[in-house]
Design a protein around this motif. Structure first.
Motif, mmCIF file in Angstrom:
data_model
loop_
_atom_site.group_PDB
_atom_site.id
_atom_site.type_symbol
_atom_site.label_atom_id
_atom_site.label_comp_id
_atom_site.label_asym_id
_atom_site.label_seq_id
_atom_site.Cartn_x
_atom_site.Cartn_y
_atom_site.Cartn_z
ATOM 1 N N ASP A 123 0.830 -1.210 0.000
ATOM 2 C CA ASP A 123 0.000 0.000 0.000
ATOM 3 C C ASP A 123 0.864 1.260 0.000
ATOM 4 O O ASP A 123 0.373 2.350 0.307
ATOM 5 C CB ASP A 123 -0.968 0.007 1.202
ATOM 6 C CG ASP A 123 -0.246 -0.012 2.530
ATOM 7 O OD1 ASP A 123 1.004 -0.045 2.554
ATOM 8 O OD2 ASP A 123 -0.936 0.023 3.570
ATOM 9 N N HIS A 124 2.145 1.093 -0.338
ATOM 10 C CA HIS A 124 3.045 2.247 -0.329
ATOM 11 C C HIS A 124 4.168 1.979 -1.322
ATOM 12 O O HIS A 124 4.635 0.844 -1.458
ATOM 13 C CB HIS A 124 3.621 2.459 1.081
ATOM 14 C CG HIS A 124 4.273 3.801 1.268
ATOM 15 N ND1 HIS A 124 5.557 4.059 0.841
ATOM 16 C CD2 HIS A 124 3.816 4.937 1.837
ATOM 17 C CE1 HIS A 124 5.855 5.323 1.143
ATOM 18 N NE2 HIS A 124 4.816 5.878 1.747
ATOM 19 N N GLY A 156 -3.786 -0.114 3.519
ATOM 20 C CA GLY A 156 -4.408 0.125 2.218
ATOM 21 C C GLY A 156 -4.073 1.493 1.663
ATOM 22 O O GLY A 156 -3.704 2.406 2.405
ATOM 23 N N THR A 157 -4.220 1.624 0.342
ATOM 24 C CA THR A 157 -3.933 2.908 -0.299
ATOM 25 C C THR A 157 -5.039 3.902 0.037
ATOM 26 O O THR A 157 -6.210 3.533 0.160
ATOM 27 C CB THR A 157 -3.874 2.759 -1.827
ATOM 28 O OG1 THR A 157 -5.133 2.254 -2.278
ATOM 29 C CG2 THR A 157 -2.777 1.806 -2.244
#
Lengths: 379, 379
Positions: A123-124, A156-157
């Motif tokens: 998510d990064h 999460g994004t």
């Protein structure tokens, strides 16, 4: 070093051996477990959904294999250790559902190099880079999902824009394979009221669908959309965005999940299968008996344990320190005797399983097997 | 099956290796542990008190040996399993401080027959009978204490009359040896205010002394009066009835004990030595970072974890499910980076140790050893 299994293993197959266990003991009703697995498998087959059940609930290769035999396409893991243990037992289709600290990336890549079938989530951008470098170094291609935040606010994004950015980075990396997206709505699993859960799920599912639409528009359509849980899978199935389900607690249920309405009002397709058995060790009080299961035997983040067997009707359980509990009842202390065995439904199954080293597997009153909680512990 | 120790053991002796651990990890500051052990030993020596520290806090033969080298006369255990593990490692003077379910009596007698040095406690005539029969069957003489209820309301005899009755039964049984009494005041260990703790301890100590007087009068004087804990030992020492101390948490302290005043107002002779190390796995939020330590890494019956290292000043910790925590802070998400290591003081040491398989033993920033939590688990 003797562990409890050595002492109880001689009981396997003996009549009434369920009630001769040294306590505190984690007891698993094999018949109920099998019915839960079959019910979930049947739901998935009817709706043409895939199941990738979550191993963080059971931490047991034995149970993973039962789920696999019932048609699961793989197994989710919440930690490096769970993935290691499951891979060592030959479980395939492993997905580690949480972004790991970047220093674990080389260990994941090495496991894949050694033949393990493991996918991860990111998510990064820094984690994409860490997995990419580790996979290159190990000479493997690592399968990667983009983890989407669809309301839980944990991992999460944070937006469709970032999701598209990460999917593009993965897709463009020679040592990474873009496998799809994860949209786990952990915040909705325990919304007790069915109508309210449906309404909130509709809202967050539209967010998930919007991110998927953005990925499709960017020419990065996800092969797999994984998510869901015991509390929402039937609504997720109706909604239709999620195609692969990470259900875990349906195996056992627990006090927390007993109050979550499934399907029609009050309908509950799954049944409790997991219990803590404890023994009475003190009967010197007029309105309670003291047991040998306390804070070290129960997950204390949820409701109190629910007594299901062995105590007077209406009796309640409370903690009395690290190693003791108390069964409260109205009446005299003649009600219970020293050594009486009492079984409680676990308050919250995942952290409760984690406290024990073994499942004592029973059919009716007979101990039929002892399974290690093999992936118990941390890291 | 690979466990976390195998992955971290290669770090032993490396500079700065404390900060390269795979997390979540239980970290033990060896220097602080040694100071705590020395401080307690010095207090005991000054007052001519005996120490039988409680192994339920640490569950580690390594630590039991350190306590023994510092002069402890034995080690308390809270379970059959703890006694088995400690006996197998050659620890002597074991006392199981809780009445066990009667079906464990034969196993205790067998351990004694195999050479283990184990005493037990009883608070009911049925348990005296069970231990007597088991000891006779095994051909051993079992050392037995009478467990007294002096205000905790958990285990123990309900009156001096019953205490005298049980002591007489033990004393008259050919396979049992009357070793003394136990008067553990668990309900007073966490009374934060020193003056209030002193007043309540005075009251309950008089009750204890009255039971002892009744035993003396019945010609059953206890050789040993065992009890006390980290929160009360200094007051118990002043009062003078208890002669042998079951202190446990002084080794580690924890968030709960930090608020308990020892000696003069605000004086605290012991220092925190036990921490949970966790890594940042998500920095996508503006006012919190997500970590890899949640409900499966912290004892949740007490206060929240207290961050001591690695996060902005004033940052707070909260749980975000089974495997995640959140570090809350004011400001932007530039404060923390993925993979940052954060250490927290444990909320409640005993059940927190029980969640982990290993102590990562550090001196300063160097990992110097890894010790198993060998007696972890149940039964």
């Amino acid at each position: 070093m003797l562990a409890a299994t050595a002492l109880n293993s001689q009981l396997i197959g003996q009549v009434n051996s369920r009630w001769k266990l040294l306590t505190p003991a984690l007891v698993l009703d094999f018949d109920a477990l099998e019915r839960n697995i079959a019910t979930m498998a049947s739901w998935a087959m009817d709706g043409q959904h895939n199941l990738r059940p979550h191993g963080k609930s059971h931490k047991s290769p034995h149970i993973a294999k039962l789920q696999s035999q019932a048609g699961a396409v793989g197994l989710c893991c919440a930690s490096l250790r769970e993935a290691e243990v499951m891979a060592a037992e030959g479980i395939e289709g492993l997905l580690i559902t949480t972004p790991l600290a970047p220093d674990k990336a080389p260990l994941i890549a090495n496991l894949v190099h050694a033949g393990a079938d493991i996918s991860v989530v990111v998510d990064h951008v820094d984690l994409v880079a860490a997995y990419g470098a580790a996979a290159e170094q190990a000479g493997v291609v690592l399968s990667v999902f983009v983890d989407l935040d669809v309301g839980l606010g944990r991992t999460g994004t944070p937006s469709a824009r970032v999701a598209v950015e990460l999917a593009g980075l993965i897709n463009g990396h020679p040592a990474l394979q873009y496998a799809g997206v994860q949209g786990y709505m952990g915040h909705l699993q325990h919304v007790d009221d069915h109508a309210q859960r449906r309404e909130r799920l509709g809202r967050d599912s539209r967010d998930l669908q919007n991110i998927v639409d953005a990925l499709v528009k960017a020419n990065l359509p996800p092969d797999i959309i994984t998510g869901g849980g015991t509390g929402t899978h039937r609504l997720d199935g109706e909604y239709g965005t999620i195609g692969e389900f990470q259900v875990g607690s349906y195996l056992f249920l627990d006090v927390q999940y007993l109050t979550v309405q499934q399907g029609k009002l009050g309908e509950q397709p799954y049944e409790p299968s997991l219990f803590i058995q404890t023994s009475v060790v003190n009967i010197n009080h007029s309105d309670y008996a003291v047991t040998d299961a306390g804070l070290k035997s129960f997950a204390t983040d949820g409701p109190p344990p629910l007594i299901v067997q062995g105590a007077p009707k209406g009796a309640t359980y409370r903690y009395m320190g690290d190693e003791h509990g108390a069964i409260g009842f109205k009446g005299s202390n003649d009600i219970m005797a020293l050594g009486d065995k009492v079984e409680c439904l676990v308050p919250h199954c995942d952290p409760n399983v984690n406290l024990f080293d073994y499942y004592h597997v029973v059919r009716g009153d007979t101990l039929v097997d002892i399974w290690p909680v093999a992936a118990r512990g941390n890291s």
